[in-house]
Scaffold this motif. Structure first.
Motif, short mmCIF file in Angstrom:
data_model
loop_
_atom_site.label_atom_id
_atom_site.label_comp_id
_atom_site.label_asym_id
_atom_site.label_seq_id
_atom_site.Cartn_x
_atom_site.Cartn_y
_atom_site.Cartn_z
N THR A 44 0.40 -1.30 -0.17
CA THR A 44 0.18 -0.01 -0.25
C THR A 44 0.98 1.04 -0.14
N GLY A 45 2.34 1.59 0.65
CA GLY A 45 3.02 2.47 0.24
C GLY A 45 3.56 3.10 -0.94
N LEU A 46 2.58 1.83 -2.49
CA LEU A 46 3.17 2.35 -3.06
C LEU A 46 1.71 3.49 -3.77
N LEU A 47 0.64 4.15 -2.94
CA LEU A 47 0.77 5.72 -3.30
C LEU A 47 1.33 6.95 -2.26
N VAL A 48 2.00 6.07 -1.62
CA VAL A 48 3.48 7.52 -1.42
C VAL A 48 4.41 7.99 -2.15
N GLY A 49 4.76 6.44 -3.01
CA GLY A 49 5.08 6.51 -4.51
C GLY A 49 4.28 7.23 -5.08
N LEU A 50 3.28 7.07 -5.86
CA LEU A 50 2.90 7.81 -6.26
C LEU A 50 3.01 9.66 -6.38
N ALA A 51 2.92 9.32 -5.49
CA ALA A 51 2.78 11.08 -4.49
C ALA A 51 3.80 11.20 -4.46
N LEU A 55 4.82 14.12 -7.80
CA LEU A 55 6.41 15.64 -7.15
C LEU A 55 7.12 15.62 -8.12
N VAL A 56 7.97 13.96 -8.59
CA VAL A 56 9.08 14.85 -9.34
C VAL A 56 8.48 15.07 -10.33
N ALA A 57 7.31 14.46 -11.43
CA ALA A 57 7.26 14.72 -12.64
C ALA A 57 6.45 16.05 -12.69
N LEU A 58 6.13 17.35 -11.68
CA LEU A 58 5.47 18.63 -11.68
C LEU A 58 6.70 19.18 -11.49
N ALA A 59 7.52 18.41 -11.22
CA ALA A 59 8.74 19.63 -10.95
C ALA A 59 9.85 19.45 -12.64
N ASN A 60 9.78 18.74 -13.47
CA ASN A 60 10.27 18.30 -14.66
C ASN A 60 9.79 19.12 -15.53
N ALA A 61 8.00 18.94 -14.87
CA ALA A 61 6.62 19.68 -15.93
C ALA A 61 7.27 20.80 -16.08
N THR A 62 7.76 21.82 -14.69
CA THR A 62 7.60 23.19 -14.93
C THR A 62 8.76 23.55 -15.73
N SER A 63 9.29 22.91 -14.90
CA SER A 63 10.93 23.26 -15.79
C SER A 63 10.68 23.27 -17.60
N SER A 64 10.40 22.07 -17.54
CA SER A 64 9.91 21.52 -19.44
C SER A 64 9.29 23.08 -19.90
N ALA A 65 8.17 23.49 -19.19
CA ALA A 65 7.17 24.63 -19.46
C ALA A 65 8.00 25.76 -19.84
N GLN A 66 8.69 26.07 -18.75
CA GLN A 66 9.52 27.35 -18.52
C GLN A 66 10.64 27.15 -19.94
N LEU A 67 11.54 26.28 -19.80
CA LEU A 67 12.91 26.10 -20.89
C LEU A 67 11.54 26.43 -23.05
N ALA A 68 10.49 25.34 -22.85
CA ALA A 68 9.77 25.45 -24.22
C ALA A 68 9.21 27.43 -23.93
N ALA A 376 13.56 26.59 -6.81
CA ALA A 376 13.87 25.56 -5.56
C ALA A 376 12.83 24.49 -6.26
N ALA A 377 12.03 24.49 -7.92
CA ALA A 377 11.41 23.33 -8.54
C ALA A 377 12.47 22.28 -9.41
N GLN A 378 13.31 23.39 -10.01
CA GLN A 378 14.21 22.33 -11.08
C GLN A 378 14.94 22.12 -9.96
N VAL A 379 15.68 22.29 -9.03
CA VAL A 379 16.18 21.55 -7.51
C VAL A 379 16.06 19.76 -7.63
N LEU A 380 14.32 20.60 -6.98
CA LEU A 380 13.45 19.07 -6.36
C LEU A 380 13.74 18.56 -7.68
N GLY A 381 12.94 19.21 -8.66
CA GLY A 381 13.75 17.77 -10.01
C GLY A 381 14.62 16.89 -10.60
N ALA A 382 15.50 17.72 -10.54
CA ALA A 382 17.38 17.40 -10.72
C ALA A 382 17.42 16.76 -9.73
#
Length: 423
Positions: A44-51, A55-68, A376-382
């Motif tokens: 059931t810990g997969l729910l934490v894994g999903l979160a 979160l990593v996907a969101l950080a990466n997405a903001t970096s990709s959006a900002q760059l694009a 901070a979003a880019q640091v989190l993503g990296a």
């Protein structure tokens, strides 16, 4: 439509089209298969894994959006790395994306065949799927968006049927979803589940690789990426909770087709067939978007001389990188005929994380009005990308590192050869 780098692609995609392509890229075979190994890793810990994965996907997405938004051209992180970190960084990102996602294309085609082909015909059917979808992409990106819209709708209907059947069939134990006794593997298990589930999100930046074909890119690309990611996070959360409630963590971990099993547990006899159709539609949709994204990155690398220049040709009528489309299709067919599903996914995962690591590092270098999100979003993503790489199985890391080393050696050789000719 030309510039110093050659013919330009036509800007034909609006926000709705871009969101649809993003959804089609993310809602692929992963939602039908990734939750089982995630449950094996963390229960059931997969729910934490999903979160964490979200979160990593969101950080990466903001970096990709900002760059694009700053660089609305084909190529995605290959272009961003070159502009902000240097040519070698861009090349590493581009090579990781092209090689890794070409392998993902082969994996998606094999998944489609697994659901549709009679025994012994899996590879021929997978080849046929690749040929047909390459032809669709060759005809133009608007057709890609139109096809993606249909496939996304079919997939969402199938998932809705599975959730409704499982939730109303009397088998669901919702208390099990948050049962701490059902979690296992500790933090490593949770991180491993996050690593597995991250790849179900990995298509969110596909819109950025189509940046040259989006209207009003500074506004459209960030909006489309975040909208698509938000829809998928909610969808995956609902599906994950339903699977845990209906099957329980142990049965979920053992299931080869968890979404279909959850639908069958609800007693709706026709539901598993609908889920099978949805799984095929999801895989086809992801494959269609992947073929488009890989060919556009190949186009950008060819324009810069990191791949043969003739791959940068744009069709005079359909305004697509037709040489790149055809070559990518041929390579995927070869992989379908020579590799297995597990091998294809292994080094694909490594390449994807390298790609997004470079994206986050590139976004950290943006300044002034180009910055749309905090550093901070880019640091989190990296940091998240590095952490998830460390959760991959050792053979996958070794294979990915080996392929990356081959790409670096090839570019070094090309540069040395070019230097000797200049001298």
């Amino acid at each position: 439509m030309q510039d110093s780098d050659g013919p330009r692609l036509a800007r034909r995609l609006g926000t709705a089209d871009a969101v649809t392509i993003g959804l089609g890229s993310m809602i692929g075979a992963g939602v039908f298969s990734a939750f089982a190994p995630a449950a094996a890793a963390a229960g059931t810990g997969l729910l934490v894994g999903l979160a964490l994965a979200a979160l990593v996907a969101l950080a990466n997405a903001t970096s990709s959006a900002q760059l694009a938004a700053q660089h609305p051209t084909s190529g995605g992180t290959y272009v961003y790395g070159r502009e902000h970190l240097g040519a070698w960084w861009g090349y590493v990102a581009g090579w990781g994306f092209v090689v890794g996602k070409t392998a993902s294309c082969a994996a998606m085609a094999l998944v489609v065949a697994a659901y549709t082909a009679p025994p012994g015909w899996e590879r021929p059917v997978a080849v046929a799927v690749v040929v047909v979808l390459t032809a669709v992409g060759y005809r133009g990106v608007t057709r890609t968006a139109q096809a993606a819209r249909v496939l996304v709708a079919v997939t969402l209907v199938a998932l809705a049927v599975a959730v409704a059947a499982g939730a109303t069939g009397g088998q669901a134990r919702w208390s099990a979803v948050l049962d701490a006794d059902g979690a296992h593997g500790g933090w490593y298990g949770v991180l491993q589940s996050a690593g597995l589930l991250f790849f179900a999100f990995a298509g969110y930046a596909r819109v950025a690789t189509l940046g040259e074909e989006v209207r009003d890119p500074r506004r459209t690309i960030p909006r489309a990426i975040l909208l698509a990611l938000g829809v998928v996070v909610v969808l995956y959360g609902v599906v994950a909770a339903t699977l845990l409630a209906v099957l329980g963590p142990d049965a979920l971990a053992r299931s080869a087709a968890p979404v279909s099993d959850a639908a069958a547990a609800g007693g709706w006899g026709w539901a598993p067939a609908v889920v099978a159709v949805g799984a095929v539609a999801a895989s086809v949709g992801a494959l269609l978007a992947l073929l488009a994204g890989v060919s556009r990155t190949t186009l950008a690398m060819a324009r810069a001389g990191d791949l043969p220049r003739w791959l940068g040709a744009v069709h005079p009528r359909f305004a697509v990188p037709h040489h790149a489309e055809l070559v990518v299709g041929v390579v995927v067919v070869v992989l379908v005929l020579t590799t297995d599903l597990r091998g294809a996914i292994g080094f694909s995962s490594f390449g994807v994380l390298v790609y997004y690591l470079v994206a986050n590092l590139s976004a950290l270098r943006q300044t002034g009005g180009h910055r749309l999100y905090p550093r901070a979003a880019q640091v989190l993503g990296a940091v998240g990308c590095v952490a998830l790489v460390l959760t991959l199985p050792l053979p996958a890391v070794a294979a990915g590192a080996g392929v990356l080393a081959v790409g670096v050696a090839l570019r070094w050789w090309r540069l040395q050869r070019r230097g000797r000719r200049a001298a």
